[in-house]
Scaffold this active site. Structure first.
Site, PDB file in Angstrom:
ATOM      1  N   LYS A  86      -0.323  -4.616 -10.928  1.00  0.00           N
ATOM      2  CA  LYS A  86       0.615  -4.428  -9.951  1.00  0.00           C
ATOM      3  C   LYS A  86       1.586  -5.669  -9.940  1.00  0.00           C
ATOM      4  CE  LYS A  86       1.006   0.014  -9.322  1.00  0.00           C
ATOM      5  NZ  LYS A  86       1.860   0.983 -10.576  1.00  0.00           N
TER       6      LYS A  86
ATOM      7  N   TYR B 291      -6.326  -2.354  -9.193  1.00  0.00           N
ATOM      8  CA  TYR B 291      -5.379  -1.824  -9.577  1.00  0.00           C
ATOM      9  C   TYR B 291      -4.174  -2.528  -8.622  1.00  0.00           C
ATOM     10  CZ  TYR B 291      -1.384   1.392  -6.919  1.00  0.00           C
ATOM     11  OH  TYR B 291      -0.504   1.861  -6.924  1.00  0.00           O
TER      12      TYR B 291
END
Ligand SMILES: NC(=O)c1ccc[n+]([C@@H]2O[C@H](COP(=O)([O-])OP(=O)(O)OC[C@H]3O[C@@H](n4cnc5c(N)ncnc54)[C@H](O)[C@@H]3O)[C@@H](O)[C@H]2O)c1
Length: 234
Positions: free
Chosen positions: A142, A138
């Site tokens: 980002k 994740y």
């Protein structure tokens, strides 16, 4: 304005904040768009940001977009570097990076073709700059969203299009509150990393998005602004 992932925890708050400013709000989501839109009193369109045709249909239904908030994302797929299944990593990148790219590209192409200025705000995360074990897939996505923000900003500035990101720390969405009840060890562990000793509310995040989209931020582009209670200081 159009917010993707508008049926989710942060997306709903963003849609409500722009609605309260008097904007014509369209929320797009792969599931629950109609229901969330009806609850908020805004327009809703079905859209899968991983699918170019689906995005094109949603944009045609939404009408001209001058403010785009790329909020849709996968955030619950976690695993350590040693354990995360290869497919799960691709799913994260396909939604958070490729999906954000696809929506940005289609909206920007339309703005440039029409000769209109616009604003784009992406949902990043401080995880893109500060690692937490088990969340690296994740977090990598980002970090890529931050790079995508700078890429779009530097190329679209000449067209009068500003592109920024907001980078929250953990946000107390209904989903997170249910998974980590008040007083639970998991909640305490997160809060203890935050100098201001609380998680962000969805309104903390939505308020920054509205600011970045407004004329008050007219000289800001290419930034990713933390809203993290100081977590990046630790
Ligand atoms: N909650 C947090 O702690 C936190 C912290 C930092 C950043 N963020 C970011 O904020 C954004 C919103 O997170 P949230 O907490 O509201 O999550 P959420 O899961 O409540 O909402 C995400 C929404 O995106 C939608 N979505 C997922 N895949 C999609 C696709 N392919 N096409 C269209 N819609 C899709 C989901 O249906 C959901 O409604 C995400 O980008 C997330 O990474 C969240």
């Amino acid at each position: 304005m159009l917010v993707t992932g508008g049926a989710g925890g942060i997306g709903r708050a963003i849609a409500a904040a722009f609605r309260d400013e008097g904007d014509d709000v369209v929320l797009a989501d792969v599931r629950g768009a109609g229901e969330a839109a009806a609850e908020l009193g805004v327009r809703g369109v079905d859209a899968d940001i991983t699918d170019e045709d689906s995005i094109a249909r949603a944009l045609a239904e939404a009408g001209p977009v001058d403010v785009l908030v790329n909020n849709a994302g996968l955030l619950s797929v976690h695993g350590t570097l040693l354990d995360l299944p290869a497919d799960a990593m691709l799913d994260i990148l396909r939604t958070n990076v490729h999906g954000t790219f696809l929506v940005t590209q289609q909206v920007a192409r339309q703005l440039v073709a029409d000769g209109r200025s616009g604003v784009i705000v992406n949902l990043s995360s401080i995880g893109g700059r500060q690692p937490t074990p088990g969340m690296g897939g994740y977090e990598s996505s980002k970090a890529a969203v931050d790079a995508l923000t700078r890429w779009a900003a530097v190329e679209l500035a000449a067209h009068g299009i500003r592109v920024n990101a907001v980078a929250p720390g953990p946000v107390l969405t209904p989903m997170l509150a249910a998974g980590m009840p008040e007083g639970s060890p998991a909640r305490e562990a997160w809060v203890n990393r935050i100098p201001l000793r609380r998680m962000a509310s969805v309104e903390d995040v939505a308020g920054l998005v509205v600011f970045l989209a407004s004329e008050r931020a007219a000289h800001m582009t290419g930034t990713s602004v933390p809203v993290d209670g100081g977590q990046l200081l630790t």
